[in-house]
Design an enzyme around this catalytic site. Structure first.
Site, PDB file in Angstrom:
ATOM      1  N   ASN A   1      -1.575  -0.064   7.700  1.00  0.00           N
ATOM      2  CA  ASN A   1      -1.108  -1.273   7.871  1.00  0.00           C
ATOM      3  C   ASN A   1      -0.297  -1.982   6.611  1.00  0.00           C
ATOM      4  OD1 ASN A   1      -2.969  -2.052   6.366  1.00  0.00           O
ATOM      5  ND2 ASN A   1      -4.335  -3.134   7.810  1.00  0.00           N
TER       6      ASN A   1
ATOM      7  N   TYR B   1     -12.287  -2.599  -2.765  1.00  0.00           N
ATOM      8  CA  TYR B   1     -12.882  -2.418  -1.511  1.00  0.00           C
ATOM      9  C   TYR B   1     -14.395  -2.536  -1.230  1.00  0.00           C
ATOM     10  CZ  TYR B   1      -8.231  -2.073   0.707  1.00  0.00           C
ATOM     11  OH  TYR B   1      -6.884  -2.373   1.118  1.00  0.00           O
TER      12      TYR B   1
ATOM     13  N   HIS C   1      -1.987  -5.287   1.692  1.00  0.00           N
ATOM     14  CA  HIS C   1      -3.038  -6.084   1.322  1.00  0.00           C
ATOM     15  C   HIS C   1      -2.862  -7.531   0.915  1.00  0.00           C
ATOM     16  CE1 HIS C   1      -7.024  -7.353  -0.081  1.00  0.00           C
ATOM     17  NE2 HIS C   1      -6.491  -7.725  -1.097  1.00  0.00           N
TER      18      HIS C   1
ATOM     19  N   GLU D   1      -9.468 -11.065  -7.298  1.00  0.00           N
ATOM     20  CA  GLU D   1      -8.707  -9.742  -7.174  1.00  0.00           C
ATOM     21  C   GLU D   1      -7.512 -10.019  -8.199  1.00  0.00           C
ATOM     22  OE1 GLU D   1      -9.405  -9.189  -2.286  1.00  0.00           O
ATOM     23  OE2 GLU D   1      -7.630  -9.854  -2.947  1.00  0.00           O
TER      24      GLU D   1
ATOM     25  N   PHE E   1     -14.940   3.358   8.396  1.00  0.00           N
ATOM     26  CA  PHE E   1     -13.384   3.590   7.847  1.00  0.00           C
ATOM     27  C   PHE E   1     -13.409   3.423   6.362  1.00  0.00           C
ATOM     28  CE2 PHE E   1     -13.755  -1.105   8.694  1.00  0.00           C
ATOM     29  CZ  PHE E   1     -13.549  -1.694   7.352  1.00  0.00           C
TER      30      PHE E   1
ATOM     31  N   THR F   1      -4.978  -7.950  10.803  1.00  0.00           N
ATOM     32  CA  THR F   1      -4.991  -6.452  10.318  1.00  0.00           C
ATOM     33  C   THR F   1      -4.458  -5.312  11.156  1.00  0.00           C
ATOM     34  OG1 THR F   1      -7.088  -7.472   9.302  1.00  0.00           O
ATOM     35  CG2 THR F   1      -7.156  -5.173   9.438  1.00  0.00           C
TER      36      THR F   1
ATOM     37  N   ARG G   1       3.206  -6.883   9.208  1.00  0.00           N
ATOM     38  CA  ARG G   1       2.515  -5.528  10.097  1.00  0.00           C
ATOM     39  C   ARG G   1       3.049  -5.320  11.460  1.00  0.00           C
ATOM     40  NH1 ARG G   1      -3.419  -7.351   7.420  1.00  0.00           N
ATOM     41  NH2 ARG G   1      -3.521  -5.916   5.729  1.00  0.00           N
TER      42      ARG G   1
ATOM     43  N   LYS H   1       0.659  -1.125   0.007  1.00  0.00           N
ATOM     44  CA  LYS H   1       0.101  -0.132   0.173  1.00  0.00           C
ATOM     45  C   LYS H   1       0.926   1.214  -0.041  1.00  0.00           C
ATOM     46  CE  LYS H   1      -3.796  -2.096   2.740  1.00  0.00           C
ATOM     47  NZ  LYS H   1      -4.648  -2.123   3.933  1.00  0.00           N
TER      48      LYS H   1
HETATM   49  P1  DAT Z   1      -7.216  -6.943   5.982  1.00  0.00           P
HETATM   50  O1  DAT Z   1      -6.407  -5.875   5.217  1.00  0.00           O
HETATM   51  O2  DAT Z   1      -6.393  -7.754   6.700  1.00  0.00           O
HETATM   52  O3  DAT Z   1      -7.745  -8.122   5.040  1.00  0.00           O
HETATM   53  P2  DAT Z   1      -9.913  -6.114   6.326  1.00  0.00           P
HETATM   54  O4  DAT Z   1     -10.200  -6.787   5.001  1.00  0.00           O
HETATM   55  O5  DAT Z   1     -10.800  -6.381   7.381  1.00  0.00           O
HETATM   56  O6  DAT Z   1      -8.401  -6.411   6.624  1.00  0.00           O
HETATM   57  O7  DAT Z   1     -10.024  -4.570   6.183  1.00  0.00           O
HETATM   58  C1  DAT Z   1      -9.405  -3.863   4.828  1.00  0.00           C
HETATM   59  C2  DAT Z   1      -8.543  -2.684   5.375  1.00  0.00           C
HETATM   60  O8  DAT Z   1      -9.371  -1.733   5.936  1.00  0.00           O
HETATM   61  C3  DAT Z   1      -7.601  -3.025   6.495  1.00  0.00           C
HETATM   62  O9  DAT Z   1      -6.369  -3.640   5.950  1.00  0.00           O
HETATM   63  C4  DAT Z   1      -7.483  -1.735   7.107  1.00  0.00           C
HETATM   64  C5  DAT Z   1      -8.947  -0.910   6.820  1.00  0.00           C
HETATM   65  N1  DAT Z   1      -9.596  -1.422   8.207  1.00  0.00           N
HETATM   66  C6  DAT Z   1     -10.198  -2.485   8.626  1.00  0.00           C
HETATM   67  N2  DAT Z   1     -10.784  -2.432   9.790  1.00  0.00           N
HETATM   68  C7  DAT Z   1     -10.638  -1.323  10.222  1.00  0.00           C
HETATM   69  C8  DAT Z   1     -10.873  -0.362  11.283  1.00  0.00           C
HETATM   70  N3  DAT Z   1     -11.697  -0.812  12.393  1.00  0.00           N
HETATM   71  N4  DAT Z   1     -10.604   1.034  11.281  1.00  0.00           N
HETATM   72  C9  DAT Z   1      -9.770   1.515  10.433  1.00  0.00           C
HETATM   73  N5  DAT Z   1      -9.584   0.970   9.230  1.00  0.00           N
HETATM   74  C10 DAT Z   1      -9.748  -0.483   9.202  1.00  0.00           C
HETATM   75 MG    MG Z   2      -9.240  -7.891   3.652  1.00  0.00          MG
END
Ligand code: DAT
Ligand code: MG
Length: 150
Positions: free
Chosen positions: A112, A49, A115, A126, A57, A91, A102, A9
């Site tokens: 973080n 997304y 992805h 994807e 978020f 995450t 991370r 990212k």
């Molecule tokens: P990951 O990237 O581990 O697959 P995810 O798919 O649940 O996690 O979420 C996608 C992204 O969105 C994640 O990398 C960071 C952001 N994100 C997720 N939960 C969040 C939260 N509670 N507050 C802020 N950003 C968040």
């Molecule tokens: Mg994810």
């Protein structure tokens, strides 16, 4: 062979961690299939997304992914999806296992670094969203027989 989609990212690119992250995936034994350094556009960001649309978020997440270039990649190997998720860590960086990307480089969920696809089906989706078929390189590596059992 199982494939997964990986993004370094904008924070990972700005913090000059692209090489470090690629290196960790290479050392894990995974095989690179495709890579593209690019500035993401809004349409691609919103499609990628889409599952998070409406969450508190979401807008911040889109702004984050558009904020600088990214390194988009496809990696393959046995259990590639689970292996890459493990290498990246949970995450939230403060919940990620020590030794994960991370954990080692991150502090906040909104920065973080990477992805990675969370299932084989999402990985396939994807990869198809980010890459054209002809951008995926089908190749054999001389060390494959030492990294892969079959
Ligand atoms: P990951 O990237 O581990 O697959 P995810 O798919 O649940 O996690 O979420 C996608 C992204 O969105 C994640 O990398 C960071 C952001 N994100 C997720 N939960 C969040 C939260 N509670 N507050 C802020 N950003 C968040
Ligand atoms: Mg994810």
């Amino acid at each position: 062979m199982e494939r997964t989609f990986v993004l370094v990212k904008p924070d990972g690119v700005q913090r000059t961690l692209v090489g470090e992250i690629i290196s960790r995936l290479e050392r894990r034994g995974l095989r690179l299939v495709a890579a593209k350094f690019m500035q993401v556009g809004r349409d691609l960001a919103e499609t990628h997304y889409a599952i998070h649309k409406g969450k508190p978020f979401y807008e911040g997440l889109i702004a984050y992914i558009l904020s600088a270039p990214v390194m988009a990649m496809v990696w393959e190997g046995p259990n590639a999806v689970a292996a890459v998720r493990q290498t990246m860590g949970s995450t939230r960086p403060t919940e990620a296992a020590p030794g994960s990307v991370r954990h080692d480089f991150g502090l906040e969920v909104g920065r973080n670094l990477t992805h990675a696809s969370d299932s084989i089906e999402n990985g396939e989706m994807e990869v198809a969203l980010w890459f054209k078929k002809e951008e995926l390189v089908d190749w054999q590596r001389d060390v494959d027989r030492w990294a892969f059992e079959n």
